[in-house]
Write a protein that holds these residues in place. Structure first.
Motif, PDB file in Angstrom:
ATOM      1  N   GLY A  68       0.802  -1.214   0.000  1.00  0.00           N
ATOM      2  CA  GLY A  68       0.000   0.000   0.000  1.00  0.00           C
ATOM      3  C   GLY A  68       0.836   1.267   0.000  1.00  0.00           C
ATOM      4  N   ASP A  69       0.180   2.375  -0.274  1.00  0.00           N
ATOM      5  CA  ASP A  69       0.824   3.687  -0.272  1.00  0.00           C
ATOM      6  C   ASP A  69      -0.173   4.681   0.313  1.00  0.00           C
ATOM      7  N   ALA A  70      -0.034   4.948   1.597  1.00  0.00           N
ATOM      8  CA  ALA A  70      -0.982   5.813   2.297  1.00  0.00           C
ATOM      9  C   ALA A  70      -1.023   7.216   1.696  1.00  0.00           C
ATOM     10  N   ALA A  71       0.116   7.697   1.221  1.00  0.00           N
ATOM     11  CA  ALA A  71       0.163   9.040   0.649  1.00  0.00           C
ATOM     12  C   ALA A  71      -0.700   9.151  -0.596  1.00  0.00           C
ATOM     13  N   ASP A  72      -0.819   8.055  -1.340  1.00  0.00           N
ATOM     14  CA  ASP A  72      -1.614   8.072  -2.561  1.00  0.00           C
ATOM     15  C   ASP A  72      -3.037   7.547  -2.350  1.00  0.00           C
ATOM     16  N   GLY A  73      -3.303   6.983  -1.195  1.00  0.00           N
ATOM     17  CA  GLY A  73      -4.685   6.634  -0.873  1.00  0.00           C
ATOM     18  C   GLY A  73      -5.118   5.226  -1.170  1.00  0.00           C
TER      19      GLY A  73
END
Length: 282
Positions: A178-183
């Motif tokens: 996952g990539d929290a910054a990109d959602g």
């Protein structure tokens, strides 16, 4: 030549919050001036070919693929108001700017790196951003990622050391963790170590055994599509288009508007040095 590709949106955010942290204030164009001074510093230190990518708007085609993908919601008004002035000021300073709408700034950086790396005249491509997405663009020692704030230069060995996978598998890695910054959240149960281990064993997600991801396979492939940076944006026909040749006549007025007349003086000095160098070579 060495080509320098700068994540203008990241730099704008960095300077905005840096000013607030140290000065406890939000000058209307303070972050813009900060970015321009950073680029001027690069030129002063020898950079000749520079391109800056910006998110003209935060939303992109990816929002149509995943409803929870990052948006411009929550960006403070005083920061959002500096997006377009940054693009205008950089152009006035004579710097090439790619203001992205349907694609993201990251896609522009990936496309520019791809185009520049194909040119035999280019010795190295430096992508100035700490964003982990861009690690997928790293190629040996030829295309590298630079985190200027931390002073880290990451080549292919550096990518492997940080993420545990080759640059070509970064999109697979991000799809799983996952990539929290990109959602997008990644796949539950797949942390960094597990993801790297599986990728190193099987390769890309498409080659994972069918029973491994089970009903989450299509979701993982969707997240991978979100993570893959597009490299086909036609940003320039010749890398020489990125050659900095001095500011435009209106730049001094722009610097005054930014409240940083010293920047205009700094650029004038760099222009004089450039002229002297070109004269000597002629």
């Amino acid at each position: 030549m060495i080509v320098h590709l700068v994540d203008g949106t990241y730099e704008l955010f960095r300077h905005f919050y840096g000013i607030r942290r140290f000065k406890k204030t939000d000058p209307p164009l303070g972050a813009v001036a900060g970015v321009l001074n950073s680029v001027a510093k690069m030129i002063d230190e020898g950079a000749t070919h520079i391109g800056v990518a910006t998110d003209h708007i935060i939303e992109s085609f990816r929002n149509k693929l995943w409803a929870q993908y990052k948006t411009g919601a929550g960006i403070e008004r005083v920061l959002r108001a500096q997006f377009e002035p940054l693009e205008e000021a950089l152009r006035a300073m004579g710097v090439v700017v790619w203001a992205m709408v349907e694609l993201e700034a990251d896609d522009a950086l990936a496309s520019a790196a791809h185009l520049a790396a194909q040119d035999a005249r280019v010795e190295k491509v430096c992508i100035w951003t700490p964003d982990k997405d861009l690690a997928q663009c790293v190629v040996a020692d030829r295309v590298v990622q630079i985190d200027g704030r931390r002073g880290v230069i990451r080549n292919a060995d550096g990518v492997r050391a940080k993420f545990g996978v080759e640059p070509e598998f970064i999109a697979d890695y991000l799809a799983l963790v996952g990539d929290a910054a990109d959602g997008y959240p990644g796949i539950a149960g797949y942390g960094p170590k597990t993801a790297a281990s599986l990728i190193n064993r099987y390769g890309p997600i498409e080659e994972f055994p069918l029973d491994l991801l089970k009903d989450k396979r299509e979701l993982a492939l969707l997240f991978k599509d979100l993570a893959i940076l597009r490299t086909d944006a036609p940003l320039f026909a010749d890398v020489e288009e990125l050659h900095w040749r001095g500011a435009k006549p209106e730049f001094r007025a722009v610097a005054q508007k930014l409240g940083d007349e010293r920047l205009a003086t700094r650029i004038a000095k760099l222009e004089k040095q450039l002229w002297e160098q070109n004269t000597a070579e002629a």
